[in-house]
Design an enzyme around this catalytic site. Structure first.
Site, short mmCIF file in Angstrom:
data_model
loop_
_atom_site.label_atom_id
_atom_site.label_comp_id
_atom_site.label_asym_id
_atom_site.label_seq_id
_atom_site.Cartn_x
_atom_site.Cartn_y
_atom_site.Cartn_z
N GLU A 80 0.83 -1.20 0.00
CA GLU A 80 0.00 0.00 0.00
C GLU A 80 0.87 1.25 0.00
OE1 GLU A 80 -3.11 0.01 -0.43
OE2 GLU A 80 -3.56 -2.11 -0.11
N CYS A 142 -7.05 -2.56 8.07
CA CYS A 142 -5.70 -2.53 7.50
C CYS A 142 -5.23 -1.10 7.37
CB CYS A 142 -5.68 -3.27 6.15
SG CYS A 142 -6.08 -5.02 6.36
N HIS A 166 -1.16 -5.77 1.35
CA HIS A 166 -2.31 -6.66 1.20
C HIS A 166 -1.92 -7.86 0.35
CE1 HIS A 166 -5.53 -3.65 2.47
NE2 HIS A 166 -5.89 -4.77 3.06
N1 PCA Z 1 -7.82 -7.55 5.98
C1 PCA Z 1 -8.74 -6.51 6.35
C2 PCA Z 1 -8.70 -6.46 7.86
C3 PCA Z 1 -8.05 -7.72 8.28
C4 PCA Z 1 -7.43 -8.27 7.06
O1 PCA Z 1 -6.67 -9.25 7.01
C5 PCA Z 1 -8.50 -5.20 5.64
O2 PCA Z 1 -8.10 -5.24 4.46
O3 PCA Z 1 -8.74 -4.13 6.19
#
Ligand code: PCA
Length: 200
Positions: A80, A142, A166
């Site tokens: 990100e 996240c 992610h």
């Molecule tokens: N993904 C979520 C919250 C926990 C996770 O593993 C997110 O993308 O916010």
């Protein structure tokens, strides 16, 4: 040897398995590149996730922090670029659904990742793993933990690389629901190891 704090999340919503929980558990204690990994699993809870991350940072005193989360539906590894000062999501594991709330009252609108995200993406592509920089971490947990830690480091003048990555759903999730593009867990784990190797 330097210390890396590597966080993942517990399962949430209708995902009974979170590949990031498994990966940080497996990599806890491993030596990768210049780093010894300390793996921690965070709760999917707007009240508790960021405080637990900040406590872990206090305790571990890491030289770098990588937080991982599942983005079911994405089909690449996506470091990100930016976290924004907003909680606005679907429900967390306590049932809470915030609407348009700031994460930090009066805090900056956004913070950029301080991880070498471009080098991470380039390296993954070189070894044949699909990856791209993502320009939104969403407004769920996240984004929340990424924003909180970058804000905390900025306030304290701490110069520790930190940010969020992610990952796609793994086969475990696809077998269950059939709805998500999915990768073998081992490949996601290998991608995480490669990104750690990219850190100085
Ligand atoms: N993904 C979520 C919250 C926990 C996770 O593993 C997110 O993308 O916010």
């Amino acid at each position: 040897m330097k210390t890396l704090l590597l966080t993942g999340f517990e399962p949430f919503l209708d995902h009974d398995f979170n590949p990031t929980e498994r990966i940080v558990t497996v990599l806890n204690g491993e030596k990768i590149g210049a780093y010894e990994v300390v793996g921690r699993v965070l709760p999917v809870d707007y009240e508790m996730a960021a405080p637990e991350l900040l406590n872990a940072v206090d305790e571990v005193k890491p030289d770098a922090v990588i937080s991982l989360g599942l983005a079911a539906g994405r089909n690449k590894i996506t470091p990100e670029r930016v976290a924004i000062n907003v909680n606005d999501g679907v429900k967390d594991n306590t049932g809470r659904i915030p609407v348009d709330e700031p994460i930090v009252e009066g805090g900056n609108a956004a913070y950029f990742s301080t991880l070498p995200i471009r080098q991470m993406v380039n390296r993954l592509q070189e070894v044949g793993i699909p990856a791209e920089i993502s320009n939104t971490a969403g407004t769920y947990l996240c984004n929340n933990v990424m924003y909180t830690l970058l804000h905390d480091f900025e306030e304290k003048g701490v110069n520790v690389p930190s940010g969020f990555i992610h990952v796609p759903a793994s086969f475990e999730l696809a077998v269950e629901s059939g709805r998500w593009p999915s990768w073998p867990l081992e490949t996601i784990q290998r991608a995480v190891e490669i990104m750690i190797e990219v850190l100085d």
